[in-house]
Design a protein around this motif. Structure first.
Motif, short mmCIF file in Angstrom:
data_model
loop_
_atom_site.label_atom_id
_atom_site.label_comp_id
_atom_site.label_asym_id
_atom_site.label_seq_id
_atom_site.Cartn_x
_atom_site.Cartn_y
_atom_site.Cartn_z
N ALA A 158 -11.99 7.89 44.43
CA ALA A 158 -12.87 9.03 44.68
C ALA A 158 -12.48 9.65 46.02
N ASP A 159 -11.94 10.87 45.96
CA ASP A 159 -11.47 11.54 47.17
C ASP A 159 -12.57 12.48 47.67
N GLU A 160 -13.31 12.04 48.63
CA GLU A 160 -14.44 12.79 49.18
C GLU A 160 -15.34 13.37 48.08
N PRO A 161 -15.92 12.49 47.27
CA PRO A 161 -16.63 12.95 46.08
C PRO A 161 -17.90 13.76 46.37
N LYS A 192 -4.73 10.55 53.81
CA LYS A 192 -5.61 9.81 52.89
C LYS A 192 -5.41 10.28 51.45
N SER A 193 -5.45 11.60 51.28
CA SER A 193 -5.32 12.12 49.91
C SER A 193 -3.91 11.91 49.37
N VAL A 194 -2.93 12.15 50.20
CA VAL A 194 -1.55 12.00 49.74
C VAL A 194 -1.29 10.57 49.26
MG LIG Z 1 -7.94 14.82 51.58
#
Ligand SMILES: [Mg+2]
Ligand SMILES: Nc1ncnc2c1ncn2[C@@H]1O[C@H](COP(=O)(O)OP(=O)(O)OP(=O)(O)O)[C@@H](O)[C@H]1O
Ligand code: SF4
Lengths: 307, 339
Positions: free
Chosen positions: B191-194, B59-61
């Motif tokens: 927003a990555d796990e904000p 997800k983040s990548v």
């Molecule tokens: Mg991540």
């Protein structure tokens, strides 16, 4: 903050007393200072006794120390081997050494940080490995070797600079001695900057800076380098005292009549007022430099709070 | 059967971001880790896409590749397109792409304490956006920073603009992150796990603020989260990732009503729900695959309760379930049907 400074100043007192007492004892253990004063001639007993009395030499060592310190704080550093007051020696020697130290600090800070930044940004590549090898070589060669070699190359072989510094010692003549003096520290600054840059390179805030769309130079200088310099500044600050003490070798090589030269002469001629006097001032410089570094640290890293 | 590997789902005219067949790999000493293997998703203007998936699913990548902040090396985009407002970001000159970052698309990171620079004041860090992208003077930028802090409801903004990140609470710091992302009113916020790093008590406040500002400014939002409750509240669409691929993507209501992939089903059933009280909680058994050694066929097959022979040999494409919906399961029809 103010209370912190006061506390630190108070903490300096025992350190100051301890280190000066140590050097005092060591120097006075060297031999008879009165005999040294007269060199090869034997002094007549009455004069010798008078001098001993003046110098408190007939008192126990701790009283001699107290007497000596009391004199120093009144600005009386005693007499050097050639009959001049030590204070006179200091007034010519300190400006020279301070100038030399300034050159060395600037050299080590500017070149060290630039080299460290470049190799840190190109970690693992040729530039980085090259700088690594170079710094290892520099660290492992003693100053008196690198000093004489550079003096020979630049001063004699290529005739680019004057191999020996003139008494006025302008900054231009101090450049080569400054580099020699800075060389080992320069290598450390380079390594330290490089490590710090590599460490911070992966930091989240650097990624944020990139995500903000900042130009690369801004990411590197304002964000990455600014944080990476915190340990480097600390090192350079504490190194100032060490440089002044270390100048003894460099000043010998380039015939600079600074603190190192006077100390060397003082030791050679067993003139204790000179040795103890200069070392006492060195200790004070060292302590103050350390305090300033600690205060600077708080400016550079706002997370540090003095309790 | 209709498949969707190439074409984006929901081909609409107001598409803002269109990621097509994105591949990202990390070339490390231990081998090549294929973190993203053909992800396609699209976000329309003003739309919120929630991305779900276990830890390590990419997800983040994926969003790092979109932002252009991939850790490279070792990370490389090896295939695919990232179309943003119709332009391919991957072929854009670096300087042009930099100007997109922060101004047109901005990112909110999980841990504001580490994501903000510890030695610069929040006012400086907020103002920097205006100095760099708008050419404002430092003083005007500072005034803008105060305004932004007001906007994200930080009390006494004027007094606190000169404070450093560590002087704020976790919730306030995340508000500053949000303010920074919103500063130039970008079209897209990622927003990555904000809220993951925040205290439970302030998570809802921060999420509400984010949703509210997004609504006000009409921005698109990619929201990576583990909180299915939040997803139901704020998302329009969901993309579920597994082992670097999208396994299901659908409008939020459809997916909650009837998941079309066994993995999604497992995810949804692993949260306790009132109407299912008494029933045993379903948890997905096993562990996600190692990215250096993804199983052949469907990557989910070692853990899938529905797996059969075909799953072990044939990689399922993203099948079209409805016009707006896709599933990467050979047997999605059974999955939808059986609830
Ligand atoms: Mg991540
Ligand atoms: N800088 C990196 N170097 C090497 N591998 C990486 C790097 N960043 C990510 N990866 C690999 O990519 C894979 C996907 O990571 P990613 O961060 O996208 O997962 P995620 O879905 O965001 O998980 P989480 O929910 O834990 O945040 C991970 O298995 C990780 O090992
Ligand atoms: S393709 Fe097969 S293994 Fe994969 S999710 Fe569907 S049923 Fe399970």
């Amino acid at each position: 903050m103010g209370r912190y400074v006061i506390r630190r100043l108070l903490q300096m007192v025992p350190v100051f007393i301890g280190s000066t007492l140590l050097i005092f004892v060591m120097v006075y253990a060297l031999g008879d200072p009165v005999a040294a004063l007269f060199g090869d001639r034997a002094p007549d007993p009455a004069t010798a006794a008078q001098i001993r009395k003046d110098l408190y030499l007939d008192h126990p060592l701790w009283q001699q120390y107290v007497h000596y310190m009391a004199q120093i704080f009144q600005g009386n550093f005693g007499t050097a081997f050639d009959g001049q007051p030590v204070l006179t020696l200091m007034s010519t020697a300190w400006p020279l050494t301070i100038r030399l130290t300034i050159v060395a600090v600037v050299v080590e800070a500017v070149i060290g940080v630039v080299l460290g930044l470049f190799s840190g940004l190109r970690r693992g590549r040729t530039v980085d490995s090259g700088v690594l090898v170079l710094t290892l070589v520099v660290v492992s060669v003693p100053t008196f070797v690198s000093g004489y070699v550079l003096q020979y190359l630049f001063g004699v072989e290529w005739n680019l600079v004057n191999p020996s510094v003139s008494p006025a010692a302008p900054f231009s003549e101090l450049l080569l001695p400054g580099i020699v003096l800075a060389l080992v520290s320069l290598a450390y600054v380079t390594r330290l900057t490089r490590t710090s840059v590599v460490e911070n390179h992966r930091a989240d805030y650097v990624r944020t800076a990139i995500a903000k769309g900042l130009p690369r130079h801004r990411v590197v200088l304002r964000h990455l380098l600014r944080n990476s310099l915190i340990p480097v500044v600390t090192f350079i600050g504490t190194d100032i005292g060490a440089l002044m003490g270390g100048a003894i070798v460099t000043e010998r090589i380039f015939n600079i009549h600074g603190v190192g030269y006077q100390l060397y002469q003082g030791i050679l001629r067993q003139n204790s007022p000179t040795v103890v006097g200069f070392v006492t001032i060195l200790v004070i410089v060292f302590l103050i430099a350390n305090l300033l570094v600690d205060l600077l640290y708080a400016v550079l890293d706002p997370r540090i709070r003095y309790a | 059967m209709d498949t969707l590997t190439e074409s984006p789902l929901v081909p609409r005219t107001d598409t803002l971001l269109d990621v097509r067949d994105l591949h990202v790999e990390f070339r490390t000493r231990d081998g090549i880790a294929k973190a993203v293997n053909g992800v396609s998703y699209a976000v329309a203007r003003g739309e919120t896409l929630a991305v779900l998936g276990e830890s390590g699913s990419g997800k983040s990548v994926t969003v790092q590749a979109v932002m252009g902040i991939l850790d490279s090396p070792p990370g490389f985009v090896t295939r695919g397109e990232i179309l943003f407002r119709g332009e391919n970001l991957l072929t854009m000159p670096a300087d042009q792409r930099r100007k997109v970052r922060g101004a047109k698309m901005a990112m909110i990171f999980q841990d504001a304490l580490s994501a903000l620079n510890p030695v610069l004041t929040v006012g400086y860090q907020l103002g920097e956006m205006f100095v760099v992208h708008r050419g404002m003077s430092r003083r005007d930028a500072r005034a803008m920073a105060v305004e932004l802090m007001d906007r994200v409801r930080i009390p006494a903004a004027r007094q606190r603009v000169g404070d450093y990140p560590h002087q704020f609470s976790g919730g306030m710091r995340q508000r500053i992150m949000i303010a920074m992302a919103m500063a130039l009113e970008p079209d897209l916020i990622i927003a990555d796990e904000p809220t993951t790093a925040l205290d439970v008590t302030v998570q809802a406040q921060v999420m509400d603020l984010l949703a509210e500002l997004r609504q006000e400014m009409g921005m698109g939002l990619i929201l990576i989260t583990h909180d299915l409750g939040v997803v139901a509240d704020v998302a329009d669409r969901i993309a579920v990732m597994y082992a670097g691929r999208i396994v299901e993507t659908a409008p939020v209501h459809d997916i909650y009503r009837a998941p079309a992939h066994p993995y999604t089903k497992g995810l949804l059933e692993s949260i306790p729900r009132l109407d299912r009280k008494g029933k045993e909680l379903y948890a997905i058994r096993g562990l996600p695959p190692s990215l250096t050694d993804v199983p052949p066929g469907c990557a989910f097959n070692p853990r899938c309760p529905m797996a059969r022979e075909r799953c072990r040999t044939e990689v399922p494409p993203l099948y079209r379930v409805t016009a707006e919906r896709g599933s990467a399961c050979h047997y999605w029809e059974e999955c939808v049907g059986d609830d």
